[in-house]
Design a protein around this motif. Sequence first.
Motif, PDB file in Angstrom:
ATOM      1  N   VAL A   1       0.840  -1.199   0.000  1.00  0.00           N
ATOM      2  CA  VAL A   1       0.000   0.000   0.000  1.00  0.00           C
ATOM      3  C   VAL A   1       0.877   1.252   0.000  1.00  0.00           C
ATOM      4  O   VAL A   1       0.618   2.209  -0.729  1.00  0.00           O
ATOM      5  N   VAL A   2       1.949   1.229   0.807  1.00  0.00           N
ATOM      6  CA  VAL A   2       2.868   2.371   0.874  1.00  0.00           C
ATOM      7  C   VAL A   2       3.519   2.602  -0.487  1.00  0.00           C
ATOM      8  O   VAL A   2       3.589   3.723  -0.982  1.00  0.00           O
ATOM      9  N   LEU A   3       3.971   1.526  -1.100  1.00  0.00           N
ATOM     10  CA  LEU A   3       4.616   1.610  -2.413  1.00  0.00           C
ATOM     11  C   LEU A   3       3.661   2.181  -3.456  1.00  0.00           C
ATOM     12  O   LEU A   3       4.021   3.037  -4.260  1.00  0.00           O
ATOM     13  N   LEU A   4       2.426   1.706  -3.402  1.00  0.00           N
ATOM     14  CA  LEU A   4       1.399   2.175  -4.340  1.00  0.00           C
ATOM     15  C   LEU A   4       1.145   3.672  -4.141  1.00  0.00           C
ATOM     16  O   LEU A   4       1.029   4.425  -5.099  1.00  0.00           O
ATOM     17  N   ALA A   5       1.093   4.095  -2.892  1.00  0.00           N
ATOM     18  CA  ALA A   5       0.869   5.504  -2.570  1.00  0.00           C
ATOM     19  C   ALA A   5       2.005   6.367  -3.101  1.00  0.00           C
ATOM     20  O   ALA A   5       1.782   7.460  -3.629  1.00  0.00           O
ATOM     21  N   VAL A   6       3.244   5.865  -2.973  1.00  0.00           N
ATOM     22  CA  VAL A   6       4.413   6.600  -3.460  1.00  0.00           C
ATOM     23  C   VAL A   6       4.364   6.740  -4.975  1.00  0.00           C
ATOM     24  O   VAL A   6       4.614   7.811  -5.517  1.00  0.00           O
ATOM     25  N   VAL A   7       4.011   5.661  -5.661  1.00  0.00           N
ATOM     26  CA  VAL A   7       3.927   5.678  -7.124  1.00  0.00           C
ATOM     27  C   VAL A   7       2.874   6.688  -7.585  1.00  0.00           C
ATOM     28  O   VAL A   7       3.109   7.495  -8.472  1.00  0.00           O
ATOM     29  N   VAL A   8       1.714   6.643  -6.937  1.00  0.00           N
ATOM     30  CA  VAL A   8       0.643   7.584  -7.278  1.00  0.00           C
ATOM     31  C   VAL A   8       1.086   9.008  -6.989  1.00  0.00           C
ATOM     32  O   VAL A   8       0.860   9.920  -7.775  1.00  0.00           O
TER      33      VAL A   8
ATOM     34  N   ALA B   1       2.773  14.385  -8.670  1.00  0.00           N
ATOM     35  CA  ALA B   1       3.788  15.426  -8.548  1.00  0.00           C
ATOM     36  C   ALA B   1       4.309  15.826  -9.924  1.00  0.00           C
ATOM     37  O   ALA B   1       4.525  16.998 -10.207  1.00  0.00           O
ATOM     38  N   LYS B   2       4.511  14.841 -10.768  1.00  0.00           N
ATOM     39  CA  LYS B   2       4.990  15.097 -12.132  1.00  0.00           C
ATOM     40  C   LYS B   2       3.974  15.925 -12.903  1.00  0.00           C
ATOM     41  O   LYS B   2       4.329  16.864 -13.603  1.00  0.00           O
ATOM     42  N   LYS B   3       2.708  15.586 -12.738  1.00  0.00           N
ATOM     43  CA  LYS B   3       1.645  16.307 -13.435  1.00  0.00           C
ATOM     44  C   LYS B   3       1.548  17.755 -12.946  1.00  0.00           C
ATOM     45  O   LYS B   3       1.453  18.683 -13.733  1.00  0.00           O
ATOM     46  N   SER B   4       1.600  17.932 -11.629  1.00  0.00           N
ATOM     47  CA  SER B   4       1.472  19.280 -11.065  1.00  0.00           C
ATOM     48  C   SER B   4       2.700  20.117 -11.393  1.00  0.00           C
ATOM     49  O   SER B   4       2.629  21.329 -11.491  1.00  0.00           O
ATOM     50  N   MET B   5       3.829  19.461 -11.597  1.00  0.00           N
ATOM     51  CA  MET B   5       5.050  20.163 -11.969  1.00  0.00           C
ATOM     52  C   MET B   5       4.894  20.745 -13.376  1.00  0.00           C
ATOM     53  O   MET B   5       5.260  21.885 -13.629  1.00  0.00           O
ATOM     54  N   LEU B   6       4.312  19.947 -14.269  1.00  0.00           N
ATOM     55  CA  LEU B   6       4.073  20.409 -15.629  1.00  0.00           C
ATOM     56  C   LEU B   6       3.019  21.510 -15.633  1.00  0.00           C
ATOM     57  O   LEU B   6       3.045  22.409 -16.459  1.00  0.00           O
ATOM     58  N   ALA B   7       2.092  21.453 -14.683  1.00  0.00           N
ATOM     59  CA  ALA B   7       1.023  22.443 -14.613  1.00  0.00           C
ATOM     60  C   ALA B   7       1.503  23.744 -13.985  1.00  0.00           C
ATOM     61  O   ALA B   7       0.804  24.737 -14.029  1.00  0.00           O
ATOM     62  N   GLY B   8       2.680  23.756 -13.391  1.00  0.00           N
ATOM     63  CA  GLY B   8       3.220  25.000 -12.875  1.00  0.00           C
ATOM     64  C   GLY B   8       3.408  25.053 -11.372  1.00  0.00           C
ATOM     65  O   GLY B   8       3.840  26.058 -10.853  1.00  0.00           O
ATOM     66  N   SER B   9       3.144  23.975 -10.664  1.00  0.00           N
ATOM     67  CA  SER B   9       3.357  23.982  -9.208  1.00  0.00           C
ATOM     68  C   SER B   9       4.783  23.562  -8.886  1.00  0.00           C
ATOM     69  O   SER B   9       5.404  22.839  -9.641  1.00  0.00           O
ATOM     70  N   ASP B  10       5.298  23.988  -7.726  1.00  0.00           N
ATOM     71  CA  ASP B  10       6.661  23.618  -7.350  1.00  0.00           C
ATOM     72  C   ASP B  10       6.656  22.535  -6.281  1.00  0.00           C
ATOM     73  O   ASP B  10       7.618  22.326  -5.599  1.00  0.00           O
ATOM     74  N   SER B  11       5.560  21.811  -6.131  1.00  0.00           N
ATOM     75  CA  SER B  11       5.441  20.815  -5.076  1.00  0.00           C
ATOM     76  C   SER B  11       6.268  19.568  -5.349  1.00  0.00           C
ATOM     77  O   SER B  11       6.409  18.720  -4.483  1.00  0.00           O
ATOM     78  N   ALA B  12       6.829  19.458  -6.544  1.00  0.00           N
ATOM     79  CA  ALA B  12       7.539  18.242  -6.930  1.00  0.00           C
ATOM     80  C   ALA B  12       9.045  18.352  -6.770  1.00  0.00           C
ATOM     81  O   ALA B  12       9.769  17.493  -7.210  1.00  0.00           O
TER      82      ALA B  12
ATOM     83  N   LYS C   1      11.883  15.696  -3.588  1.00  0.00           N
ATOM     84  CA  LYS C   1      11.515  15.230  -2.255  1.00  0.00           C
ATOM     85  C   LYS C   1      11.439  13.707  -2.259  1.00  0.00           C
ATOM     86  O   LYS C   1      10.593  13.125  -1.599  1.00  0.00           O
ATOM     87  N   ALA C   2      12.318  13.071  -3.008  1.00  0.00           N
ATOM     88  CA  ALA C   2      12.310  11.618  -3.125  1.00  0.00           C
ATOM     89  C   ALA C   2      12.511  10.966  -1.767  1.00  0.00           C
ATOM     90  O   ALA C   2      13.281  11.433  -0.943  1.00  0.00           O
ATOM     91  N   GLU C   3      11.794   9.882  -1.555  1.00  0.00           N
ATOM     92  CA  GLU C   3      11.916   9.165  -0.293  1.00  0.00           C
ATOM     93  C   GLU C   3      13.293   8.516  -0.213  1.00  0.00           C
ATOM     94  O   GLU C   3      13.794   8.019  -1.203  1.00  0.00           O
ATOM     95  N   PRO C   4      13.919   8.516   0.947  1.00  0.00           N
ATOM     96  CA  PRO C   4      15.214   7.836   1.081  1.00  0.00           C
ATOM     97  C   PRO C   4      15.068   6.347   0.835  1.00  0.00           C
ATOM     98  O   PRO C   4      14.158   5.722   1.361  1.00  0.00           O
ATOM     99  N   GLY C   5      15.965   5.810   0.018  1.00  0.00           N
ATOM    100  CA  GLY C   5      15.891   4.391  -0.287  1.00  0.00           C
ATOM    101  C   GLY C   5      15.066   4.070  -1.510  1.00  0.00           C
ATOM    102  O   GLY C   5      15.087   2.967  -1.998  1.00  0.00           O
TER     103      GLY C   5
END
Length: 93
Positions: free
Chosen positions: A8-15, A20-31, A34-38
């Motif tokens: 479930v955690v892995l799935l949440a990270v993928v989603v 984040a990628k989509k919002s980055m293209l849309a103009g947000s800086d939230s992406a 901030k990659a998870e360690p590991g």
Amino acid sequence: MKYLIWLVVLLAVVVWFQRAKKSMLAGSDSADAKAEPGMPPPKSSRSRRSSDGGAETMVQCAHCGIHFPVSEAVVHASGAHYCSEEHRRLASF
Ligand SMILES: [Zn+2]
């Protein structure tokens, strides 16, 4: 049961990465990096963009300093590159 939680955690990270990628293209800086360690950064989506063969030129955001492909850059009138529309707007003040 333990594995189910990790799944479930892995799935949440993928989603989260896809959003984040989509919002980055849309103009947000939230992406911003901030990659998870590991967790290895997702590289599979890169082949989608560089189908023309050559490696893309990397540029640096003049506001936050992050490196990204020039095709995703927002270019200011002064010629400076920004990672997002928001950073271009912030820098113009
Ligand atoms: Zn930036």
